[in-house]
Design a protein around this motif. Structure first.
Motif, PDB file in Angstrom:
ATOM      1  N   GLN A  36      15.795  -2.410  -0.215  1.00 43.70           N
ATOM      2  CA  GLN A  36      16.688  -1.269  -0.341  1.00 43.70           C
ATOM      3  C   GLN A  36      18.049  -1.646  -0.920  1.00 43.70           C
ATOM      4  O   GLN A  36      18.757  -0.791  -1.449  1.00 43.70           O
ATOM      5  CB  GLN A  36      16.881  -0.565   1.007  1.00 43.70           C
ATOM      6  N   THR A  37      18.409  -2.925  -0.856  1.00 42.28           N
ATOM      7  CA  THR A  37      19.720  -3.362  -1.345  1.00 42.28           C
ATOM      8  C   THR A  37      19.917  -3.000  -2.808  1.00 42.28           C
ATOM      9  O   THR A  37      21.014  -2.617  -3.228  1.00 42.28           O
ATOM     10  CB  THR A  37      19.881  -4.883  -1.163  1.00 42.28           C
ATOM     11  N   TRP A  38      18.847  -3.104  -3.596  1.00 38.42           N
ATOM     12  CA  TRP A  38      18.941  -2.799  -5.020  1.00 38.42           C
ATOM     13  C   TRP A  38      18.424  -1.402  -5.349  1.00 38.42           C
ATOM     14  O   TRP A  38      19.051  -0.673  -6.113  1.00 38.42           O
ATOM     15  CB  TRP A  38      18.163  -3.840  -5.826  1.00 38.42           C
ATOM     16  N   LEU A  39      17.279  -1.020  -4.795  1.00 37.73           N
ATOM     17  CA  LEU A  39      16.658   0.240  -5.196  1.00 37.73           C
ATOM     18  C   LEU A  39      17.437   1.448  -4.692  1.00 37.73           C
ATOM     19  O   LEU A  39      17.603   2.430  -5.429  1.00 37.73           O
ATOM     20  CB  LEU A  39      15.212   0.294  -4.701  1.00 37.73           C
ATOM     21  N   ALA A  56      11.012   1.286   0.388  1.00 31.81           N
ATOM     22  CA  ALA A  56      11.908   0.203  -0.023  1.00 31.81           C
ATOM     23  C   ALA A  56      12.612  -0.403   1.186  1.00 31.81           C
ATOM     24  O   ALA A  56      12.816  -1.623   1.256  1.00 31.81           O
ATOM     25  CB  ALA A  56      12.930   0.729  -1.028  1.00 31.81           C
ATOM     26  N   GLY A  57      12.978   0.436   2.160  1.00 35.60           N
ATOM     27  CA  GLY A  57      13.601  -0.082   3.373  1.00 35.60           C
ATOM     28  C   GLY A  57      12.665  -0.944   4.182  1.00 35.60           C
ATOM     29  O   GLY A  57      13.065  -1.974   4.737  1.00 35.60           O
ATOM     30  N   ARG A  99       0.829  -1.211   0.000  1.00 35.06           N
ATOM     31  CA  ARG A  99       0.000   0.000   0.000  1.00 35.06           C
ATOM     32  C   ARG A  99       0.860   1.256   0.000  1.00 35.06           C
ATOM     33  O   ARG A  99       0.628   2.184  -0.779  1.00 35.06           O
ATOM     34  CB  ARG A  99      -0.906  -0.022   1.241  1.00 35.06           C
ATOM     35  N   GLU A 100       1.877   1.302   0.865  1.00 33.60           N
ATOM     36  CA  GLU A 100       2.732   2.477   0.965  1.00 33.60           C
ATOM     37  C   GLU A 100       3.541   2.671  -0.309  1.00 33.60           C
ATOM     38  O   GLU A 100       3.775   3.807  -0.736  1.00 33.60           O
ATOM     39  CB  GLU A 100       3.670   2.348   2.161  1.00 33.60           C
ATOM     40  N   ALA A 101       3.973   1.580  -0.936  1.00 33.65           N
ATOM     41  CA  ALA A 101       4.755   1.685  -2.167  1.00 33.65           C
ATOM     42  C   ALA A 101       3.911   2.252  -3.298  1.00 33.65           C
ATOM     43  O   ALA A 101       4.369   3.111  -4.067  1.00 33.65           O
ATOM     44  CB  ALA A 101       5.314   0.312  -2.543  1.00 33.65           C
TER      45      ALA A 101
END
Length: 506
Positions: free
Chosen positions: A410-413, A404-405, A324-326
């Motif tokens: 987050q590792t990729w984005l 993403a975190g 939802r947040e994304a």
């Protein structure tokens, strides 16, 4: 029946047809008709916005034929948001083009109206076949608009654009045909129910159809590896056409989000099928390629075209997260990126008009007559465009990074998005230095910026500031919209209720 819902398609369609009939009328009259039509679209979008805030879904059945048999239009928070962005952008483009760009070829305003009819229809349609029809309407108009004004560069760019989109249209028909053959319907709500209940033997065909649709919408959205038509096409187009085209890639993203969340994700929310699993790596690759393209651009229009690709990669990577947040963060970024890419296409034209043969190429040239006001607008716009505080680009990117975190991606984005943002900042700084700081000793050009054109660009830059100032209510609306997207059963129930009422009236 609420007839307001048909007007975003009907008004530009009628206005475009009328402008074709009276093409010998004075250009001032054609401009007035076009501007009034686009202004009415803004008003209608606002009225529909108020209605969906109360009732969530507004439905319209053409000819009173009940779903799933008739043509159905559906307005919800997502579609009304897209209508509002499109109509507001169209007003700015019509005003800018009315200062002389519409003289460079025939039927500019008629084509503008036809394209708006196709775009608005794509946002409102409730079945896949009419989504295809609306795609064809907007694409046919865009072919002619891309060629508007003529020239070798536009002819070459339009050839690639036309061929690729014709292939995409053929694949769209094949995908739709597969879905109809398996389910016996093309109404999106009805498809959602039948796909969810499809037997295991039909799954390979449904997967094939979903992959075809992903490719089709990927062409429209400029997703890697289907994006190489975009930089040349957008760079070659006239400034108001390129600015309007800023919404074109968002039509593909809208269609992707609508179809995959509704048709293929009734019970599980945002679908995680074979097709959707491809979206995450392709979106990240698109974002990375866009950042490299921005850094390698040699003129401001080309830089802005690659920024469209950056926005596509960022948006689709965010939506691929599926939460939802994304989705809410992605929708906020969609508004920001559409506004700023359109702004910079127009700003590049203003700069090019004052630099003579140097145009908007990143070379040192004579000083511009209005270098102070244009430099100030460029500086503020570049801050917003690059995602620096306090503008909407910064807010949207921070939100995306936070989401993403929270999802563990987050590792990729994070590195790709942050490095791309740094590349954008370098490219915009380099361009600004060549345009406004480093100047040759040649005699300054005497051309002055047209006040109306300059006013349009300033208003659009201020729009980014207004978006950041209203960030809290806008973010709340985006999250509510994400809730509706993630719960497609409400969409299905609203359509089924209309069908049941129609059956009760027989």
């Amino acid at each position: 029946m609420n007839h307001l819902l048909i007007l975003p398609v009907l008004i530009p369609l009628l206005a475009g047809a009328f402008l074709v009939v009276v093409f010998v009328a004075p250009l001032a009259l054609q401009r007035l008709i076009s501007l009034v039509s686009t202004a009415l679209l803004v008003l209608i979008a606002l009225l529909l916005f108020r209605q969906v805030m109360v009732g969530n879904h507004v439905l319209y059945t053409l000819g009173n034929w009940s779903p799933p048999f008739g043509i159905l239009l559906v307005a919800d928070r997502l579609s009304v948001l897209m209508l509002l962005i499109t109509s507001a952008l169209a007003v700015f483009c019509a005003m800018y083009a009315g200062r002389g760009d519409d003289r460079k070829g025939a039927h500019f305003h008629a084509l503008l109206q036809f394209q708006l009819a196709g775009i608005n229809g794509a946002f409102l349609t409730g079945d896949l076949f009419n989504l295809f029809v609306c795609f064809e309407i907007l694409l046919i108009a865009s072919y002619a608009l891309l060629l508007h004004g003529g020239g070798v560069a536009r002819c070459r760019a339009s050839l690639h654009y036309v061929i690729l989109n014709l292939v995409g249209s053929a694949m769209f028909i094949i995908g739709v045909g597969i879905l109809y053959g398996v389910t016996g319907t093309l109404n999106m709500a009805d498809l959602a129910v039948r796909v969810a209940n499809a037997p295991a033997g039909d799954q390979p065909l449904l997967t094939a159809a979903s992959l075809l649709l992903l490719v089709v919408f990927g062409v429209k959205a400029a997703l890697l590896p289907l994006l190489f038509w975009l930089p040349r096409a957008y760079t070659a187009a006239s400034a108001p056409v390129a600015a309007l085209f800023a919404i074109m890639t968002k039509v593909g993203i809208y269609a992707m989000l609508r179809v995959f969340s509704l048709i293929f994700g009734l019970e599980t929310g945002l679908v995680s099928t074979t097709a959707w699993q491809w979206l995450w790596p392709l979106a990240l690759a698109t974002l990375a390629l866009g950042g490299i393209g921005v850094l390698g651009a040699t003129n401001l229009r080309n830089l802005t075209a690659y920024m469209v690709i950056v926005s596509t990669g960022t948006l689709l990577a965010t939506l691929a997260l599926g939460t939802r947040e994304a989705i809410g963060a992605g929708l906020f970024y969609l508004v920001h990126s559409t506004l700023m890419t359109a702004t910079f296409f127009l700003l590049a034209d203003l700069i090019a008009r004052q630099r003579g043969v140097a145009a908007d190429h990143m070379v040192v040239a004579a000083a511009m007559k209005d270098h102070r006001i244009l430099g100030s607008v460029y500086f503020i716009g570049a801050i917003a465009f690059a995602g620096l505080p306090p503008f909407s680009g910064f807010i949207s990117k921070v939100w995306i990074l936070q989401v993403a975190g929270e999802t563990g991606n987050q590792t990729w984005l994070w590195p790709i998005l942050l490095v791309a943002g740094f590349m954008i900042l370098i490219a915009l700084s380099r361009a600004g230095s060549k345009f406004f700081w480093r100047q040759s000793g040649a005699r300054p050009h005497q051309w002055r910026a047209d006040p109306a054109r300059l006013g349009v660009v300033i208003a659009m830059v201020l729009g980014s500031a207004a978006l950041s100032m209203a960030a809290t209510p806008v973010m709340t609306f985006m999250l509510d919209t994400a809730d509706a997207i993630s719960a497609p059963q409400h969409y299905v129930e609203a359509v089924e209720a209309v069908a049941l009422r129609a059956m009760g009236g027989l």
